[in-house]
Structures are given as C-alpha cells and as structure tokens.
Design a protein around this motif. Structure first.
Motif, PDB file in Angstrom:
ATOM      1  N   ASN A 154       0.813  -1.221   0.000  1.00 30.84           N
ATOM      2  CA  ASN A 154       0.000   0.000   0.000  1.00 30.84           C
ATOM      3  C   ASN A 154       0.846   1.269   0.000  1.00 30.84           C
ATOM      4  O   ASN A 154       0.456   2.278  -0.575  1.00 30.84           O
ATOM      5  CB  ASN A 154      -0.929   0.011   1.223  1.00 30.84           C
ATOM      6  CG  ASN A 154      -1.991  -1.058   1.109  1.00 30.84           C
ATOM      7  OD1 ASN A 154      -2.339  -1.477  -0.005  1.00 30.84           O
ATOM      8  ND2 ASN A 154      -2.498  -1.523   2.245  1.00 30.84           N
ATOM      9  N   ASP A 166       3.920   1.438  -1.222  1.00 32.58           N
ATOM     10  CA  ASP A 166       4.943   1.354  -2.265  1.00 32.58           C
ATOM     11  C   ASP A 166       6.334   1.348  -1.621  1.00 32.58           C
ATOM     12  O   ASP A 166       7.230   2.093  -2.046  1.00 32.58           O
ATOM     13  CB  ASP A 166       4.801   2.532  -3.246  1.00 32.58           C
ATOM     14  CG  ASP A 166       5.295   2.175  -4.641  1.00 32.58           C
ATOM     15  OD1 ASP A 166       5.173   0.994  -5.030  1.00 32.58           O
ATOM     16  OD2 ASP A 166       5.808   3.065  -5.343  1.00 32.58           O
ATOM     17  N   TYR A 171       8.978  -0.257  -1.854  1.00 31.58           N
ATOM     18  CA  TYR A 171      10.001  -1.003  -2.614  1.00 31.58           C
ATOM     19  C   TYR A 171       9.985  -0.483  -4.029  1.00 31.58           C
ATOM     20  O   TYR A 171       9.055   0.197  -4.463  1.00 31.58           O
ATOM     21  CB  TYR A 171       9.689  -2.511  -2.636  1.00 31.58           C
ATOM     22  CG  TYR A 171       8.236  -2.803  -2.975  1.00 31.58           C
ATOM     23  CD1 TYR A 171       7.660  -2.306  -4.139  1.00 31.58           C
ATOM     24  CD2 TYR A 171       7.418  -3.524  -2.125  1.00 31.58           C
ATOM     25  CE1 TYR A 171       6.336  -2.526  -4.452  1.00 31.58           C
ATOM     26  CE2 TYR A 171       6.083  -3.758  -2.419  1.00 31.58           C
ATOM     27  CZ  TYR A 171       5.554  -3.252  -3.587  1.00 31.58           C
ATOM     28  OH  TYR A 171       4.231  -3.455  -3.888  1.00 31.58           O
ATOM     29  N   GLN A 172      11.043  -0.798  -4.731  1.00 33.44           N
ATOM     30  CA  GLN A 172      11.002  -0.661  -6.184  1.00 33.44           C
ATOM     31  C   GLN A 172      11.418  -1.995  -6.790  1.00 33.44           C
ATOM     32  O   GLN A 172      10.583  -2.775  -7.210  1.00 33.44           O
ATOM     33  CB  GLN A 172      11.889   0.492  -6.668  1.00 33.44           C
ATOM     34  CG  GLN A 172      11.275   1.874  -6.389  1.00 33.44           C
ATOM     35  CD  GLN A 172      12.092   3.010  -6.959  1.00 33.44           C
ATOM     36  OE1 GLN A 172      12.894   2.842  -7.867  1.00 33.44           O
ATOM     37  NE2 GLN A 172      11.899   4.211  -6.427  1.00 33.44           N
ATOM     38  N   ARG A 207      13.869   5.113  11.994  1.00 35.63           N
ATOM     39  CA  ARG A 207      14.890   5.253  10.944  1.00 35.63           C
ATOM     40  C   ARG A 207      16.251   4.757  11.433  1.00 35.63           C
ATOM     41  O   ARG A 207      16.983   4.097  10.694  1.00 35.63           O
ATOM     42  CB  ARG A 207      14.991   6.710  10.507  1.00 35.63           C
ATOM     43  CG  ARG A 207      13.800   7.185   9.679  1.00 35.63           C
ATOM     44  CD  ARG A 207      14.020   8.639   9.249  1.00 35.63           C
ATOM     45  NE  ARG A 207      13.150   8.997   8.138  1.00 35.63           N
ATOM     46  CZ  ARG A 207      12.015   9.684   8.278  1.00 35.63           C
ATOM     47  NH1 ARG A 207      11.618  10.088   9.480  1.00 35.63           N
ATOM     48  NH2 ARG A 207      11.285   9.973   7.227  1.00 35.63           N
ATOM     49  N   MET A 246      16.294   0.983  11.564  1.00 36.06           N
ATOM     50  CA  MET A 246      16.231   0.333  10.253  1.00 36.06           C
ATOM     51  C   MET A 246      17.420   0.708   9.361  1.00 36.06           C
ATOM     52  O   MET A 246      17.478   0.300   8.194  1.00 36.06           O
ATOM     53  CB  MET A 246      14.915   0.703   9.547  1.00 36.06           C
ATOM     54  CG  MET A 246      13.665   0.077  10.160  1.00 36.06           C
ATOM     55  SD  MET A 246      13.712  -1.746  10.190  1.00 36.06           S
ATOM     56  CE  MET A 246      13.729  -2.112   8.436  1.00 36.06           C
ATOM     57  N   SER A 247      18.355   1.475   9.895  1.00 39.21           N
ATOM     58  CA  SER A 247      19.446   1.966   9.043  1.00 39.21           C
ATOM     59  C   SER A 247      20.418   0.877   8.621  1.00 39.21           C
ATOM     60  O   SER A 247      21.249   1.097   7.733  1.00 39.21           O
ATOM     61  CB  SER A 247      20.193   3.117   9.738  1.00 39.21           C
ATOM     62  OG  SER A 247      19.424   4.306   9.625  1.00 39.21           O
ATOM     63  N   CYS A 267      18.555   0.403   1.145  1.00 31.82           N
ATOM     64  CA  CYS A 267      17.709   0.376  -0.044  1.00 31.82           C
ATOM     65  C   CYS A 267      18.374   1.317  -1.021  1.00 31.82           C
ATOM     66  O   CYS A 267      18.665   2.454  -0.672  1.00 31.82           O
ATOM     67  CB  CYS A 267      16.297   0.861   0.290  1.00 31.82           C
ATOM     68  SG  CYS A 267      15.312   1.257  -1.177  1.00 31.82           S
ATOM     69  N   ARG A 268      18.695   0.850  -2.216  1.00 28.57           N
ATOM     70  CA  ARG A 268      19.378   1.732  -3.169  1.00 28.57           C
ATOM     71  C   ARG A 268      18.389   2.381  -4.135  1.00 28.57           C
ATOM     72  O   ARG A 268      18.693   3.398  -4.737  1.00 28.57           O
ATOM     73  CB  ARG A 268      20.431   0.932  -3.921  1.00 28.57           C
ATOM     74  CG  ARG A 268      21.325   1.755  -4.833  1.00 28.57           C
ATOM     75  CD  ARG A 268      22.044   2.882  -4.116  1.00 28.57           C
ATOM     76  NE  ARG A 268      23.176   3.361  -4.899  1.00 28.57           N
ATOM     77  CZ  ARG A 268      23.814   4.497  -4.655  1.00 28.57           C
ATOM     78  NH1 ARG A 268      23.434   5.281  -3.654  1.00 28.57           N
ATOM     79  NH2 ARG A 268      24.837   4.861  -5.397  1.00 28.57           N
ATOM     80  N   CYS A 269      17.218   1.782  -4.315  1.00 32.45           N
ATOM     81  CA  CYS A 269      16.242   2.398  -5.223  1.00 32.45           C
ATOM     82  C   CYS A 269      15.708   3.697  -4.636  1.00 32.45           C
ATOM     83  O   CYS A 269      15.227   4.558  -5.362  1.00 32.45           O
ATOM     84  CB  CYS A 269      15.086   1.453  -5.493  1.00 32.45           C
ATOM     85  SG  CYS A 269      15.554  -0.042  -6.379  1.00 32.45           S
ATOM     86  N   GLY A 270      15.743   3.827  -3.329  1.00 38.45           N
ATOM     87  CA  GLY A 270      15.260   5.059  -2.717  1.00 38.45           C
ATOM     88  C   GLY A 270      13.802   4.991  -2.305  1.00 38.45           C
ATOM     89  O   GLY A 270      13.071   5.976  -2.375  1.00 38.45           O
ATOM     90  N   ALA A 271      13.381   3.834  -1.829  1.00 37.40           N
ATOM     91  CA  ALA A 271      11.992   3.684  -1.384  1.00 37.40           C
ATOM     92  C   ALA A 271      11.858   3.946   0.111  1.00 37.40           C
ATOM     93  O   ALA A 271      10.870   3.523   0.732  1.00 37.40           O
ATOM     94  CB  ALA A 271      11.493   2.276  -1.729  1.00 37.40           C
ATOM     95  N   HIS A 272      12.841   4.643   0.683  1.00 38.83           N
ATOM     96  CA  HIS A 272      12.895   4.809   2.140  1.00 38.83           C
ATOM     97  C   HIS A 272      11.595   5.358   2.733  1.00 38.83           C
ATOM     98  O   HIS A 272      11.116   4.867   3.754  1.00 38.83           O
ATOM     99  CB  HIS A 272      14.047   5.742   2.522  1.00 38.83           C
ATOM    100  CG  HIS A 272      15.390   5.266   2.049  1.00 38.83           C
ATOM    101  ND1 HIS A 272      15.788   5.348   0.734  1.00 38.83           N
ATOM    102  CD2 HIS A 272      16.421   4.700   2.725  1.00 38.83           C
ATOM    103  CE1 HIS A 272      17.012   4.850   0.621  1.00 38.83           C
ATOM    104  NE2 HIS A 272      17.421   4.449   1.804  1.00 38.83           N
ATOM    105  N   ASN A 273      11.040   6.378   2.111  1.00 37.82           N
ATOM    106  CA  ASN A 273       9.835   6.991   2.679  1.00 37.82           C
ATOM    107  C   ASN A 273       8.691   5.979   2.751  1.00 37.82           C
ATOM    108  O   ASN A 273       7.964   5.915   3.747  1.00 37.82           O
ATOM    109  CB  ASN A 273       9.382   8.203   1.853  1.00 37.82           C
ATOM    110  CG  ASN A 273      10.243   9.459   2.057  1.00 37.82           C
ATOM    111  OD1 ASN A 273       9.983  10.501   1.464  1.00 37.82           O
ATOM    112  ND2 ASN A 273      11.291   9.381   2.881  1.00 37.82           N
ATOM    113  N   ILE A 292       8.964   2.692   2.839  1.00 37.79           N
ATOM    114  CA  ILE A 292       9.305   1.639   3.814  1.00 37.79           C
ATOM    115  C   ILE A 292       8.976   2.113   5.226  1.00 37.79           C
ATOM    116  O   ILE A 292       8.332   1.407   6.006  1.00 37.79           O
ATOM    117  CB  ILE A 292      10.804   1.271   3.687  1.00 37.79           C
ATOM    118  CG1 ILE A 292      11.093   0.615   2.334  1.00 37.79           C
ATOM    119  CG2 ILE A 292      11.234   0.355   4.834  1.00 37.79           C
ATOM    120  CD1 ILE A 292      12.583   0.485   1.997  1.00 37.79           C
TER     121      ILE A 292
END
Lengths: 210, 765
Positions: free
Chosen positions: A126, A128, A130-131, A175, A178-179, A183-189, A191
């Motif tokens: 819901n 998103d 991940y990428q 944060r 979980m550091s 995540c390299r795609c940048g889906a941090h927000n 997640i």
C-alpha cells in the motif's frame, strides 16, 4: 522431501514455473546428509549442512531454494539477508548454519503459516515500500524484529533515556533502527511509512507510543 | 544513456524535414482510463513474499558455482599462474585462465553500434595482458560456492607490471577531445565567450571536482547460464536484453536465435546492469565444463568487474550583464575514461539547454587512464554537470544580490539556446514557483549563516533539475486480444523497480479500451519482440510507441475480421477508437462491437499484431527535455560539521504523470541517490596502484534510513503533445540538481562553498 514439506505449508520452495524456465530438471533434493541436531526453518527440521563453512544464508538460498532471503553483500553491511531466529533479527550471511542447531529460523517465506500476507507485507504494497524488490524481504524481516526490540525496551543510538523500559516508535527511532537495511532504489519513505503504520496499530506499540 | 548513431540521426533528420508533425497521441486527452491512477505495483505481492526470483536464484540440475580471481596490478602481464593446488581442492570442476579459455571475439562496445552492449571492447581472458587492477585472471568452477571460493584462494599469480596511467591530474594534461559525446558535438562555441566573460559586469569563474561513484544496486551482478547443445540459455540481471544477445552472438560466433536471455526481475540497475566480463566468462566456462554455471559476483567483485560513474574536473564561468542576463556561459572540463570504452559523462548537456546567454563555450575532454571501464550511472553527466552549473549560478546570484529564482527568471530562453529548436514542452519556471510556494522559500534568510538553533546552522538552497527526453530506436511490440476479451502486450522490456510492468499494463489497457485487470504485460525475455535499453529514461515512451503501432495494426485486422455484418462496417481504422472492451466510433455510441463479439463471430481464439516503433522524429524537430526545481533545507553542526538534510522538495515538469504512486517513488529515489552524491558517495581509487580501496557497502556509503527525510514531490502534470502518452521518462531527473541544492543550502547555512564532492564534514570544519 523437505521441499514437499514446505509446499504443504503453502510455502514455495521451488521455482515459479511461469517465468523461470530451467534446464529440464528438478533441482536436486539438496538436503545433504548431516549431523543429528537439526535447525528448524519455517517450522521444518533441517539437518545441519555437512560443510561447516556454509552460512545460514547459503543454506537457505542454495540448499533449500528459499531464495526470498537475499544476498546483497555477504559481509553484514546491507541487511538484505535478515531473518528471524527465535524472534530476533540476525544477518544470515554472517551466521554459520552450524551455529544455529536447535534454533528456530523464520525467513520471509515463513512469516505467516498459511501463505496469507503479513500485515507488514500488505503495508509495503500500500505504501509502495520497494522498487526492485531485492532489499524488501530483509526490510520486512528486520522491521518485525525491530518492533519486538522496541517492545522489549532495547535502546538504540538515538534513545534519549537508556534506562527506559519502553520507548515510542518515533520517526528517528524507526529510521535509526532500520538503518542497517540499505535500499538503493530510494523507497525509504514508503518503507518507513509502512512500518510506522503497521506497528503503530499493534497494542504494544500503541501503548509505547502513548 | 542513449544510442544516437550518426546514420540513424541523419536518416531521422531527413524524415523529420519531410514529414509534418504527427498528431498528438490520442491517449493524452483521455480522462477516465487507467493512466493517471495510482495502481499498486502488479509485482508487489511477489516481491513482499520473496517470490520474485532473480538471476542468481534460478535452479539448474548439475549447477556449478563460479569464483573469480582478480589481478592486483593495473597494467602489465601475468607472469605465472599456478593453479595446481586449486585444481586438487575438493569439489573443483574447472579452472579457466587465458591459457584454456575458448577463443572469443572482443565485445562490441556500447555506442559502437546501436545493438552493442559491451561495457568495453577489451578481449575477455584471451591472453596474459592486464588492463586494469581487478581484471579477472582466473575462473574457478566448483560444486559449491564455498569450494569455489576456497580453491580460488589457492591460486598463485605473479605479474610483470608496466607503468600505468593512474593519476587523473597527469592524464588530464594529455586529455583529448572525443569524436562526439553521445552523438552530439564535444564542443559548442557560440560567439566569443571568453571575451564576453572578461567584459561582463558580474563574473564567477569556478572549478569543481566530482569523484567516481558506484551504482551499488543491492542485487550484485549475477548470471546463471547453461548450454543446451548449441543453444545458450542465460538468466541475467540486465537492462539491455536484446543488445546483450546481439553482442554475445558476436563474441561466441553464434546466431542471435541460438541465445535466449531471461531477466524478469533486476535488483536495481541505475545504468550498471549491462554486459560486463562476468557473463562472458560464465558462458565460456559453462562451455568448457559442459555444465550450468552460476556466476554471482561478490560485492567486492562488483566493484572490480562492473564500472561506475567516472571522476571529473569542471570549470563553470558565468559572465552576467547588469540586468541579470548572461553575456557568457562557459562549462568545460575533463573526465577520466579508457581507450576501450566510450562513455564521456556528458556533464555539459544541461548548459546546452537550460539558460539563454549571449555566448557559449561548452567543451568536454577525456583523459585516458588504465582503469576498469567507466559507465553510465543515473543521469550520467547531468547529475554532476548540474552540481557545477547550478552551484555556479547560485554564486552568481549571490554576487548580484539577486534571489536565485529571480535570476533564473531572467535567464529563461524562448527557444533552445544552442540548437535553436522550439521547446516541445517547457514549464521550468512554473515548477520553480510551485516548489517555492510549497517549500516556503520566502522564509529563507539570504544572508549566509543567518539562522541558528543551538549547535545547528540552518540553511536553504535551490537548484534546477533537467534531463533530456529520449526515445530509443529499435523497439517492437506484439499485442494480442483473446476471445475472452483479455489482452497481452509483449516486448522485451525491463523491470528494475521503475514500475514498467505496472505502467505498461495501464497504458496497454487504455490503448485497447480494456480494464487494466484484463491486460497482461509480458517482458524480460529475448523470445519476445525486441526491447530497447532501459536507459536514458527512455523505456516508458519507447515501449508506448511500439505498443501504439502494434495496436493500430491490430485494430485494422480486427475491423477486417468484423466484416460487413458488424456495426463497425464501413469504418476505417482511423475512424474507430478502442473503448469499452471493443472498437467503436468516437461519437456514435451504437457503432460499437466488443472484442469478444468480433472474435466469436470470426471463430478466432485470438488475434495478434506486431509492429516496430516509428522513428523518434520528435527529437529532431523539438528541444525535448524535462525540468524541475530541487529545494533543500540542511542543518549543519557548528561543532562537528555534520550535515543533516532536514527537508527536501522536488518540483518537476516531466510531461504527463502516468502513475502518481510510482512516479513519486521514482523522483524520490533519484533525489535520495542525489543526497548520496552530495554528502557521502565516493569510490576511492588509489592512484598508486589503480585499485579501488572501498569495494564494499560498509565503506562505499549510500544514504540509509536515518539520512533520508520525508521528501515531498510535486509535478506540473502538463502533457508534452509531441511524446507518446504525453509523457517523459522520470527515472533520472530526480538525481539532477540535488548536489547543487544541498551545496547551496550548506552555503546558506554556513557561508562555506564546497565545490568538491562529496561534502563531508572535514570540508566544513
């Protein structure tokens, strides 16, 4: 036999036939003859591998074909291989399988017994969170272990009061904790949003947040 | 990344002159379709369950595991290679070196042909010559990975080293001008920029340095390969399926039809998942051993074998008139490259299109070094070029006591400043204004070091983002309608997390007038119609154009099938539209027949059509680019120099947004990689040995959760009438401008200008 056992649990251990053609043969049964004390993996007893160099990660991926647990660095720097051992999150790439005899390991494939989505898995969809999907299983397993650490009052580097027995799931706590999962795609927000939403709802967390 | 070969450009240019504008894509005006909705990712459930199977996870009977031994010198020859002990180690199946490797042709290097995928054209393990520190010198195959890794450690290699070009500064003194920079001239001179600079009322003349970067996708490069007789099966992690197939066919001397490459999931690409030596070595070793091979690079192996973004020195000099217009825009510099690849990091491209100026001098040079081939990494050139250009613009604004956004208003060009073409769609100032409003830009204290909360100095910065619109030639698609009213759209596209699978199902649904649940998008397999590279932010429109062509052909065939007994009788393909699960006249509701009805009456199970995408003539007629404005707030510790990004907003003008949920993630992803570029990322190259010294994710630092604030993204959502779907690619623009927005915010916070990336705390103390 093991693969069949997992299938009875609704867990997929083999390839998904739709998009993964293979070279005409079933993968080898792959469970080597080992010593007596087994590891429990997703509810199934698994013998300790014969080769003592085998990491828990490689046991999962290469011998049991549970490839949901990912290898990102194989040196404890990325978190993609995170699994739960007796409820605690560990990096399976830094764990020799032989260390875990008698312990209960849960990987992404075993989060729920019936193949249903775990609430956190639904939240990842819901929000998103991940990428490419490669760090995703590790993020999810790590977050489940993280939430339990918070419930048990384990402090982090950003916890102000180290003597506190419970702590709130603040943005910085989440944060920081979980550091270790890159995540390299940048889906941090996405997640972070998925984890916050999921664990803000659980009674223990809600209590901690009050 | 783009493939702009000269012949293609010339041909397309002629076509563009002869052909009037194509009418805008019909789908641009559609209001009620799937496009524009935030459909969750179609592959989401598989990804959260860990069911998405990547290249290193494909099972195979009789599988062997590969380990690579890397050279420890940068240039010279292998003197001795003692493999005796390794060969005796348990489980070893094969040791391959240059002495027993099959004879292979060198790869065709990327850009040497539109179909080429080779990261370089160096021969792979064909003789004793060493070209870079880390080059593979031996492959060990064993029954398990543990056995392969151990056996590799038993090989003893000695070398005869030769002098190598390892100092960038020295190499830069012997730099050369490349023949072209991605098909565009390496130098552009308009007027006498140096003279105009010297005579300008305001001047800045600055030097910037940017380091090497690594893509650092969390999935290491990997391939699982086997031969079935003379046929080759490859499970690869790639963003260039058909190009890899064509190039491998040349290397191994077999026809393309004998090779099938699967790549349904790619664990992050960012430009790095191309054809490197590891796939070639895996295929060669599999041939020698007669067994399947899994070549899963170690994390260190990724740094040794797969190159990243190269290092640059750049000069930006701006000469401004008293009214705030530019008399001179100079952007020149040199990048490190090799003689065996062609990736000159196009850092001058933003300056070619962003601002009006009285004169221009834009020049790219390359310095040849003995190193692993560099390659394209997210917004190659534009990412680091905008760091230099947009920092310089901020410095000019400060010198002129102008708000940086006001300065950009005065520099807004009426047409492309270097090509003279009309802009297809440009709303950059609107993006700046919307972003400024939303971010609270008016709250910025223009005086540096003017805002402090305890130990923390707080500042705000802004920079322009820009990235070209590309549509690649060579793509095709097949569209199939089945009797039950479902459709399959197929092309060998790539899904690395951008959302390709989802958004192409959405676009296919609207193109065919079907609900999105009725459309399957098939991709990631060379058995499908040819795909184009997933690069240059081009894939979405490249596929859309091919699907539109195939759909038009399919509609014509369906009309023929419908025949004279249909309410559609008498209508031509141009007079009908796909809607409501069938074809119909746009205005006459009763002139409609469903796909189910057409196929049922015709007694057909399915109807299929395949077509190539038309030439990308739109880029020959128009200056087509995306734009944006990046806003950053930082907090810098006055005690330690630590920088924390506290707020970030990206405001984008990238045509029509096809799926807001996934678009937001793409923009944020670019911005977050930009935060890494600004503050922490650097591949350390030891200039004494040529060795990369931080080949791990522990020492190559990427942003982690605590580094990433909530990032707000907004967009104009104005369709480009000349682009398929009205859309521009959005995978790369997010990273552009971020370095400068952060640097400008740090200057606003501290009064310090740092022109040398990354901006680590030691540079602020």
């Amino acid at each position: 036999m093991l693969v069949g056992g997992l299938a009875r649990l609704g867990l997929r251990a083999g390839p998904s036939p739709r998009d993964v053609p293979q070279n005409g043969a079933t993968p080898p049964a792959a469970v080597p003859k080992g010593v007596d004390m087994p590891i429990t993996i997703n509810g199934q007893a698994v013998p300790i591998p014969v080769d003592v160099r085998t990491s828990l990660l490689d046991l999962l991926r290469e011998q049991l074909h549970l490839s949901g647990t990912k290898k990102g660095c194989n040196q404890g720097a990325c978190g993609a291989c995170t699994v739960l051992v007796d409820g605690e999150r560990i990096l399976s790439c830094l764990a020799l399988a032989a260390q875990y005899e008698g312990r209960s390991v849960v990987s992404i494939e075993g989060l729920t017994p019936d193949g249903e989505l775990h609430p956190l898995q639904r939240a990842f969809i819901n929000h998103d969170g991940y990428q490419c999907g490669y760090c995703t299983p590790g993020q999810i397993c790590s977050a489940i272990g993280m939430a339990d650490e918070l419930r048990r009052g384990v402090p982090s580097a950003v916890t102000a009061d180290l003597a506190a027995t419970t702590m709130a799931l603040t943005g910085d706590e989440l944060r920081e904790r979980m550091s270790g999962n890159l995540c390299r795609c940048g889906a941090h927000n996405g997640i972070v949003a998925a984890i916050a939403e999921t664990f803000a709802r659980t009674p223990a967390m809600a209590e901690a947040a009050e | 990344m783009s493939i702009l070969d000269t012949i293609q450009q010339t041909a397309a240019g002629v076509v563009a002159k002869l052909r009037p504008d194509a009418p805008p894509d019909r789908l641009i005006g559609r209001k009620h379709g799937s496009i524009g909705t935030s459909l969750p990712r179609i592959d989401g459930p598989r990804k959260v369950r860990g069911e998405a199977r990547f290249a290193a996870e494909v099972p195979a009977a009789g599988l062997t595991y590969a380990a690579l031994l890397h050279s420890t010198i940068a240039r010279g020859r292998i003197a001795t290679l003692d493999t005796a002990a390794a060969a005796q180690a348990p489980g070893v199946v094969l040791i391959m070196t240059h002495e027993n490797a099959p004879r292979l042709k060198p790869p065709a290097a990327f850009m040497s042909d539109p179909r080429a995928a080779g990261a370089s054209d160096l021969p792979v393990m064909q003789d004793a010559t060493i070209h870079w520190n880390g080059e593979p010198v031996a492959v060990v195959l064993a029954e398990t990975q543990e056995q392969a890794d151990h056996a590799k450690s038993l090989i003893v290699a000695t070398y005869e080293a030769e002098p190598a070009r390892l100092s960038f500064a020295q190499a830069a003194t012997r730099s050369r001008q490349p023949e072209s920079v991605l098909g565009e001239p390496a130098i552009i001179r308009i007027g006498d920029a140096e003279a105009a600079l010297a005579g300008a009322a305001f001047q800045v003349d600055l030097t910037f340095h940017t380091p090497r970067h690594s893509h650092a996708a969390i999935e290491p490069h990997a391939a699982t390969v086997w031969w079935e007789g003379d046929r080759l099966v490859i499970h690869d992690a790639t963003q260039m399926l058909h190009q890899t197939r064509w190039t491998l066919a040349g290397i191994f001397g077999i026809t393309e039809e004998k090779i099938r490459i699967h790549s349904p999931f790619v664990g992050g690409g960012f430009g790095g998942k191309g054809l490197w030596s590891h796939q070639i070595l895996a295929i060669a070793a599999s041939k020698l051993a007669g067994r399947p091979v899994r070549m899963a690079l170690s994390r260190e192996g990724v740094f040794r074998v797969a190159g990243g973004r190269t290092t640059t020195t750049q000069r930006v000099a701006l000469g401004a008139n008293a009214d705030g217009t530019l008399a001179a825009l100079i952007h020149t510099g040199t990048v490190a490259m090799t003689t065996h690849n062609n990736c000159p990091e196009q850092f001058t491209f933003p300056a070619r299109h962003l601002y009006a100026a009285g004169s221009f001098l834009l020049e790219q040079r390359v310095a040849d070094m003995d190193m692993l081939a560099n390659t394209f990494m997210r917004a190659p050139g534009e990412s680091i070029g905008t760091f230099a250009l947009e920092t310089a613009l901020d410095e000019l604004a400060e010198a002129m006591r102008l708000d940086p956004i006001e300065l950009r208003r005065r520099l807004e060009p009426e047409q492309d400043p270097t090509s003279g073409h009309a802009f297809s769609s440009r709303h950059m100032l609107a993006a700046f204004e919307a972003g400024a409003e939303r971010f609270g830009w008016s709250q910025r204290n223009p005086v540096p070091r003017g805002r402090r909360e305890g130990e923390w100095l707080i500042g705000m910065g802004v920079a322009a983002a820009t990235y070209p619109y590309y549509r690649m030639l060579g793509g095709a698609a097949r569209v199939t309608i089945t009797r039950d009213g479902y459709a399959r759209v197929a092309t060998a596209g790539h899904e690395m997390g951008m959302g390709t699978a989802t958004v192409q199902a959405q676009a296919g649904a609207d193109r065919l007038g079907l609900p999105v649940e009725h459309v399957t998008f098939e991709y990631g397999d060379t058995a499908l119609p040819a795909g184009t590279v997933a690069g240059g932010s081009s894939q979405t429109v490249s596929i859309a154009a091919a699907v539109a062509a195939a759909s038009a052909k399919l509609i014509a065939e369906l009309l023929t099938l419908a025949g004279n007994d249909s309410p559609l009788a008498g209508l031509s393909a141009g007079e009908v539209e796909a809607r409501d699960g069938g074809l119909g006249h746009p205005e006459q509701a009763d002139r409609f027949e469903s796909y189910v009805s057409i196929l049922t009456r015709a007694g057909r199970e399915e109807v299929s059509a395949e077509a190539d995408a038309p030439q990308p003539v739109e880029t020959q007629r128009y200056s087509m680019h995306s734009y944006g404005a990046q806003f950053c707030e930082v907090r810098v510790s006055a005690v330690t120099g630590e920088v924390r990004v506290s707020r970030f907003l990206g405001s984008f003008d990238t045509g029509r947004i096809l799926n807001p949920r996934m678009a937001a993630s793409q923009f944020r992803g670019g911005i977050i990689m930009g935060l890494g570029l600004a503050l922490m990322e650097e591949t350390e190259f030891d200039e004494r040995s040529g060795r990369i010294m931080n080949p791990s994710l522990a020492e190559y630092h990427v942003p982690v959760h605590l580094d990433v604030p909530d990032i707000e993204v907004i967009w104009t959502d104005i369709a480009d009438p000349h682009a398929p779907l009205g859309a521009h690619g959005i995978g790369e623009i997010g990273i552009t401008g971020v370095g400068a927005a952060v640097a400008n915010a740090i200057h606003n916070a501290t009064g310090r200008r740092v022109r040398d990336l990354p901006i680590t705390l030691d540079k602020l103390l």
